[in-house]
Design an enzyme around this catalytic site. Sequence first.
Site, mmCIF file in Angstrom:
data_model
loop_
_atom_site.group_PDB
_atom_site.id
_atom_site.type_symbol
_atom_site.label_atom_id
_atom_site.label_comp_id
_atom_site.label_asym_id
_atom_site.label_seq_id
_atom_site.Cartn_x
_atom_site.Cartn_y
_atom_site.Cartn_z
ATOM 1 N N GLY A 14 0.888 -1.278 -0.009
ATOM 2 C CA GLY A 14 0.074 -0.103 0.055
ATOM 3 C C GLY A 14 0.947 1.306 0.115
ATOM 4 O O GLY A 14 0.461 2.523 0.277
ATOM 5 N N ASN A 16 1.444 3.166 -2.579
ATOM 6 C CA ASN A 16 0.985 3.952 -3.517
ATOM 7 C C ASN A 16 -0.204 4.503 -2.805
ATOM 8 O O ASN A 16 -0.408 5.667 -2.910
ATOM 9 C CB ASN A 16 0.798 3.236 -4.754
ATOM 10 C CG ASN A 16 2.015 3.346 -5.908
ATOM 11 O OD1 ASN A 16 2.411 4.572 -6.065
ATOM 12 N ND2 ASN A 16 2.419 2.144 -6.060
ATOM 13 N N MET A 93 -3.804 -6.392 -7.243
ATOM 14 C CA MET A 93 -3.511 -7.337 -8.130
ATOM 15 C C MET A 93 -4.714 -8.478 -8.473
ATOM 16 O O MET A 93 -4.420 -9.774 -8.560
ATOM 17 C CB MET A 93 -2.300 -8.117 -7.534
ATOM 18 C CG MET A 93 -1.293 -7.258 -6.815
ATOM 19 S SD MET A 93 -0.624 -6.331 -8.229
ATOM 20 C CE MET A 93 0.487 -7.431 -9.045
ATOM 21 N N ILE A 95 -7.400 -9.348 -11.602
ATOM 22 C CA ILE A 95 -8.201 -9.282 -12.863
ATOM 23 C C ILE A 95 -9.635 -8.773 -12.861
ATOM 24 O O ILE A 95 -10.031 -9.610 -12.247
ATOM 25 C CB ILE A 95 -7.970 -10.321 -13.813
ATOM 26 C CG1 ILE A 95 -6.360 -10.975 -13.947
ATOM 27 C CG2 ILE A 95 -8.622 -10.342 -15.039
ATOM 28 C CD1 ILE A 95 -5.665 -10.510 -15.134
ATOM 29 N N ASN A 110 -5.228 3.422 -12.742
ATOM 30 C CA ASN A 110 -4.663 2.298 -12.338
ATOM 31 C C ASN A 110 -2.715 2.545 -12.480
ATOM 32 O O ASN A 110 -2.766 3.478 -13.151
ATOM 33 C CB ASN A 110 -4.544 1.077 -12.989
ATOM 34 C CG ASN A 110 -3.498 -0.171 -12.411
ATOM 35 O OD1 ASN A 110 -3.579 -0.657 -11.239
ATOM 36 N ND2 ASN A 110 -2.999 -0.724 -13.389
ATOM 37 N N HIS A 112 0.867 1.011 -13.023
ATOM 38 C CA HIS A 112 1.564 -0.115 -13.445
ATOM 39 C C HIS A 112 2.983 0.054 -13.619
ATOM 40 O O HIS A 112 3.342 1.216 -14.094
ATOM 41 C CB HIS A 112 1.090 -0.371 -14.943
ATOM 42 C CG HIS A 112 1.616 -1.701 -15.538
ATOM 43 N ND1 HIS A 112 1.215 -3.047 -14.958
ATOM 44 C CD2 HIS A 112 2.496 -1.997 -16.269
ATOM 45 C CE1 HIS A 112 1.838 -3.880 -15.669
ATOM 46 N NE2 HIS A 112 2.715 -3.309 -16.331
#
Length: 206
Positions: A14, A16, A93, A95, A110, A112
Amino acid sequence: MSEPAVGILISGAGSNMLALVEAMQTGEVPARPAIVVSNDPQAAGLAKASALGVPTAVVDHRASKGDREAFDAAVNAKLREAGAEIVACAGFMRIMTPVLTGAWAGRMLNIHPSLLPLFKGLGTHARALEAGVCVHGATVHEVTQELDSGAILGQAAIPVLPGDTAQTLAARVLEREHVLYPRVLTAFIRDPEAARQTPIAIFPDP
Ligand code: GAR
């Protein structure tokens, strides 16, 4: 949209999320953190969010037994109940299905750990080394149904240095992620269309 409520999705440390919440709390990002939702009850980020006074929720993906739509619907319910207006995925994480991506189309970001469209998916730092690139970095993009493929809203680049490992690269990229994500979220809140048209580029110091 002035001072929107932001829901943040996490799965792990966490860092970010912390960068975003702190930037909201100092006023750097004109928004307020509505809730932090994790799919993992053990995620270290949950306690960090609580320590900053942000409500948290857990939707354990293992409880949905492979039913991704049911998991996404439960996450969506947490976001709605908390009054979220924008969603920031921050090391989330999972889908996602259209149950989430469709519900938040145009309002979900998001981060990445690669310079998209290079290295979508997992293991980005090892794959960057394997490919022999000399510039690597991170991307904030809009979330669409196609993995790691929505409009690029900002990128931060770093040099790949001799002797770099996946771990040293990950650490240097992560440090730039913490600068990039608050800046992109701010631009997106102020004017989403302008943020799409003029992505933020952060280059390494010369
Ligand atoms: C970050 O490097 C983020 O870019 C990456 O996971 C890390 C989470 O760290 N996200 C992805 O790989 C998404 N596919 P954090 O939990 O400390 O923010």
